[in-house]
Design an enzyme around this catalytic site. Structure first.
Site, PDB file in Angstrom:
ATOM      1  N   LEU A  57      65.055 -34.839  33.027  1.00 18.18           N
ATOM      2  CA  LEU A  57      64.986 -35.820  34.110  1.00 18.18           C
ATOM      3  C   LEU A  57      64.178 -35.273  35.284  1.00 18.18           C
ATOM      4  O   LEU A  57      63.237 -35.908  35.765  1.00 18.18           O
ATOM      5  CB  LEU A  57      66.388 -36.208  34.566  1.00 18.18           C
ATOM      6  CG  LEU A  57      66.475 -37.232  35.710  1.00 18.18           C
ATOM      7  CD1 LEU A  57      65.845 -38.562  35.296  1.00 18.18           C
ATOM      8  CD2 LEU A  57      67.921 -37.433  36.157  1.00 18.18           C
ATOM      9  N   THR A  58      64.523 -34.075  35.776  1.00 21.10           N
ATOM     10  CA  THR A  58      63.848 -33.473  36.923  1.00 21.10           C
ATOM     11  C   THR A  58      62.385 -33.191  36.609  1.00 21.10           C
ATOM     12  O   THR A  58      62.042 -32.746  35.512  1.00 21.10           O
ATOM     13  CB  THR A  58      64.551 -32.165  37.322  1.00 21.10           C
ATOM     14  OG1 THR A  58      65.881 -32.458  37.716  1.00 21.10           O
ATOM     15  CG2 THR A  58      63.833 -31.476  38.470  1.00 21.10           C
ATOM     16  N   PRO A  71      58.423 -31.622  38.302  1.00 25.91           N
ATOM     17  CA  PRO A  71      57.929 -30.649  39.282  1.00 25.91           C
ATOM     18  C   PRO A  71      57.898 -31.185  40.706  1.00 25.91           C
ATOM     19  O   PRO A  71      58.146 -30.439  41.655  1.00 25.91           O
ATOM     20  CB  PRO A  71      56.525 -30.323  38.770  1.00 25.91           C
ATOM     21  CG  PRO A  71      56.590 -30.547  37.288  1.00 25.91           C
ATOM     22  CD  PRO A  71      57.526 -31.714  37.118  1.00 25.91           C
ATOM     23  N   THR A 120      67.368 -26.787  31.603  1.00 21.56           N
ATOM     24  CA  THR A 120      68.209 -25.827  30.886  1.00 21.56           C
ATOM     25  C   THR A 120      68.096 -26.049  29.382  1.00 21.56           C
ATOM     26  O   THR A 120      68.115 -27.197  28.908  1.00 21.56           O
ATOM     27  CB  THR A 120      69.670 -25.970  31.324  1.00 21.56           C
ATOM     28  OG1 THR A 120      69.772 -25.696  32.720  1.00 21.56           O
ATOM     29  CG2 THR A 120      70.575 -25.012  30.567  1.00 21.56           C
ATOM     30  N   LEU A 164      74.517 -37.655  34.448  1.00 19.34           N
ATOM     31  CA  LEU A 164      74.716 -36.656  35.491  1.00 19.34           C
ATOM     32  C   LEU A 164      76.157 -36.644  35.974  1.00 19.34           C
ATOM     33  O   LEU A 164      76.708 -35.578  36.282  1.00 19.34           O
ATOM     34  CB  LEU A 164      73.772 -36.920  36.668  1.00 19.34           C
ATOM     35  CG  LEU A 164      72.282 -36.706  36.410  1.00 19.34           C
ATOM     36  CD1 LEU A 164      71.497 -36.970  37.685  1.00 19.34           C
ATOM     37  CD2 LEU A 164      71.999 -35.310  35.893  1.00 19.34           C
ATOM     38  N   ALA A 217      78.112 -34.491  33.660  1.00 18.73           N
ATOM     39  CA  ALA A 217      77.873 -33.059  33.853  1.00 18.73           C
ATOM     40  C   ALA A 217      78.475 -32.564  35.164  1.00 18.73           C
ATOM     41  O   ALA A 217      78.999 -31.448  35.233  1.00 18.73           O
ATOM     42  CB  ALA A 217      76.372 -32.782  33.821  1.00 18.73           C
ATOM     43  N   ARG A 218      78.393 -33.391  36.194  1.00 23.40           N
ATOM     44  CA  ARG A 218      78.958 -32.991  37.492  1.00 23.40           C
ATOM     45  C   ARG A 218      80.463 -32.779  37.399  1.00 23.40           C
ATOM     46  O   ARG A 218      81.019 -31.912  38.088  1.00 23.40           O
ATOM     47  CB  ARG A 218      78.634 -34.059  38.539  1.00 23.40           C
ATOM     48  CG  ARG A 218      77.176 -34.127  38.929  1.00 23.40           C
ATOM     49  CD  ARG A 218      76.838 -35.423  39.655  1.00 23.40           C
ATOM     50  NE  ARG A 218      75.446 -35.443  40.091  1.00 23.40           N
ATOM     51  CZ  ARG A 218      74.820 -36.518  40.544  1.00 23.40           C
ATOM     52  NH1 ARG A 218      75.469 -37.678  40.615  1.00 23.40           N
ATOM     53  NH2 ARG A 218      73.557 -36.453  40.932  1.00 23.40           N
ATOM     54  N   GLY A 236      82.379  -4.515  50.206  1.00 21.64           N
ATOM     55  CA  GLY A 236      81.385  -3.693  50.880  1.00 21.64           C
ATOM     56  C   GLY A 236      80.136  -3.522  50.036  1.00 21.64           C
ATOM     57  O   GLY A 236      79.659  -4.463  49.401  1.00 21.64           O
ATOM     58  N   GLU A 285      72.251 -30.874  39.510  1.00 25.89           N
ATOM     59  CA  GLU A 285      73.115 -32.046  39.300  1.00 25.89           C
ATOM     60  C   GLU A 285      73.465 -32.710  40.635  1.00 25.89           C
ATOM     61  O   GLU A 285      74.565 -33.237  40.819  1.00 25.89           O
ATOM     62  CB  GLU A 285      74.418 -31.658  38.563  1.00 25.89           C
ATOM     63  CG  GLU A 285      74.259 -30.752  37.374  1.00 25.89           C
ATOM     64  CD  GLU A 285      73.468 -31.355  36.241  1.00 25.89           C
ATOM     65  OE1 GLU A 285      73.066 -32.532  36.350  1.00 25.89           O
ATOM     66  OE2 GLU A 285      73.212 -30.650  35.264  1.00 25.89           O
TER      67      GLU A 285
END
Length: 387
Positions: free
Chosen positions: A134-135, A137, A167, A242, A245-246, A342, A366
């Protein structure tokens, strides 16, 4: 989970089956993941296909789906599995989430009978790997502006464009690709060996290094008419995936936070400074108490959303509440845990910095925190502020 961290005695609220599934996944992570994950992360390489087959043997891939070899587990059981996987590493939960809640769910919900029979059984066993394109550039939070196109050429479809930050893409056998057509956004099931499809692995990541991420290029990819997901009409189709997945992220982020806090609690009670354990100082106890409260609140939220899902009453904006809160608080817990350890907090000998780096990605993918704030804001006001 350490008994001390179960401040509200949530464990008895789970069913025997839910606890059993959680414990089996936790044991798998302890045996198969924890001894190796620091090296996978440092090297930026993970045996994803081998892990997928192991996850498949346990029924973790598409486990909340029914039929086609899927386990048909409850939403809560699936969430608990995500929690345990992400306690190991966010990359492992991402592998399972993308396989089951994005690629498999898209086929299960919107595919044809033939597409389901062809792909879902082998994806459930981990023999076949899927990804979800889906996503792009230049289009992340605004998928409505996607430039990947699908045009008809006779009975075929021809796809052109690119997908980014995908992914599983470099190892996938099939991709669910979303593209703009003359009739609007449509979904396509694309075998990765189709001529014109190339996948390039994204290197030099500082986060999710135990996860395989890639870019997909589509250069006049010719597909038969039956490659289209027949029931996927409009942008609502990928957005519904989505949401699936979320939901897993709501639980998974709690797992990462819990692992950080368990590690820190053990460290603070055994590390001595100024003649006493770190845990004996008021400032340390204040930090531990605040983190434990946020952790249990996140667990309560995840469990409530899971029960809503199992009752078929879960709404997308409710998932946004969970993703927004739990990832944000998990990241805050990881950062605070780092301060207690630390200099050791930045060492790969402890999981804190690895979880913190991973959660930076989980915060974004997502749906960014800002996107989920707008989803919740629209629910509160009735006014869309997305543009």
């Amino acid at each position: 989970m350490t008994a001390a961290l179960d401040l509200l005695d949530l464990d008895p609220s789970l069913t025997d089956e839910e606890r059993q599934i959680r414990d089996v996944v936790r044991q798998l992570v302890d045996d198969r993941v924890r001894p190796h994950v620091a090296d996978w992360y440092e090297q930026g390489q993970v045996p994803a296909r081998e892990l997928a087959r192991e996850f498949g043997k346990l029924g973790l891939l598409g486990m909340h789906l029914t039929g086609y070899g899927c386990a048909g587990a409850s939403a809560v059981a699936y969430g608990l599995a995500c929690q345990e996987l992400e306690a190991g590493d966010s990359g492992l939960r991402s592998l399972v989430s993308v396989q089951g809640s994005l690629a498999m769910y898209a086929i299960w919900r919107y595919g044809s009978g033939e597409q389901k029979q062809r792909w879902l059984p082998s994806m459930a066993t981990g023999e076949a790997i899927g990804c979800f394109g889906l996503t792009e550039p230049d289009h992340g939070s605004d998928p409505a502006s996607m430039t990947t196109r699908a045009r008809r050429d006779g009975d075929d479809w021809v796809l052109t464009g690119a997908k980014m930050w995908i992914t599983n893409a470099p190892i996938a056998d099939a991709a669910v690709i979303w593209a703009r057509t003359d009739e609007g956004v449509r979904g396509f099931l694309v075998p990765m060996d189709t001529p014109g499809v190339t996948a390039r692995e994204i290197r030099r990541k500082m986060s999710l290094r135990a996860s395989v991420t890639g870019e997909i290029a589509l250069d006049d990819v010719r597909l038969p008419a039956d490659a289209q997901l027949p029931e996927a009409i409009g942008l609502k189709a990928p957005l519904s995936c989505l949401t699936e997945a979320r939901y897993g992220i709501v639980w998974g982020a709690v797992g990462a936070a819990r692992d950080c806090l368990e590690t820190t609690l053990a460290y603070a009670t055994t590390r001595t400074q100024f003649g006493r354990p770190l845990a004996g100082f008021q400032l340390t106890q204040a930090k531990l108490a605040d983190m434990a409260v946020e952790l249990v609140k996140g667990q309560l939220l995840a469990l409530h959303l899971g029960r809503l899902a199992d009752a078929h009453r879960l709404r997308p904006e409710q998932v946004s509440v969970g993703k927004l809160n739990n990832v944000r608080e998990a990241l805050a817990i990881a950062r605070q845990c780092r301060t207690i350890l630390g200099a050791n907090g930045v060492s790969g000998e402890y999981p804190i910095m690895r979880h913190a780096n991973n959660l930076e990605s989980v915060l974004t993918y997502e749906g960014t925190s800002e996107i989920h704030q707008l989803v919740v804001g629209q629910r509160l006001t009735g006014i869309s502020a997305f543009a």
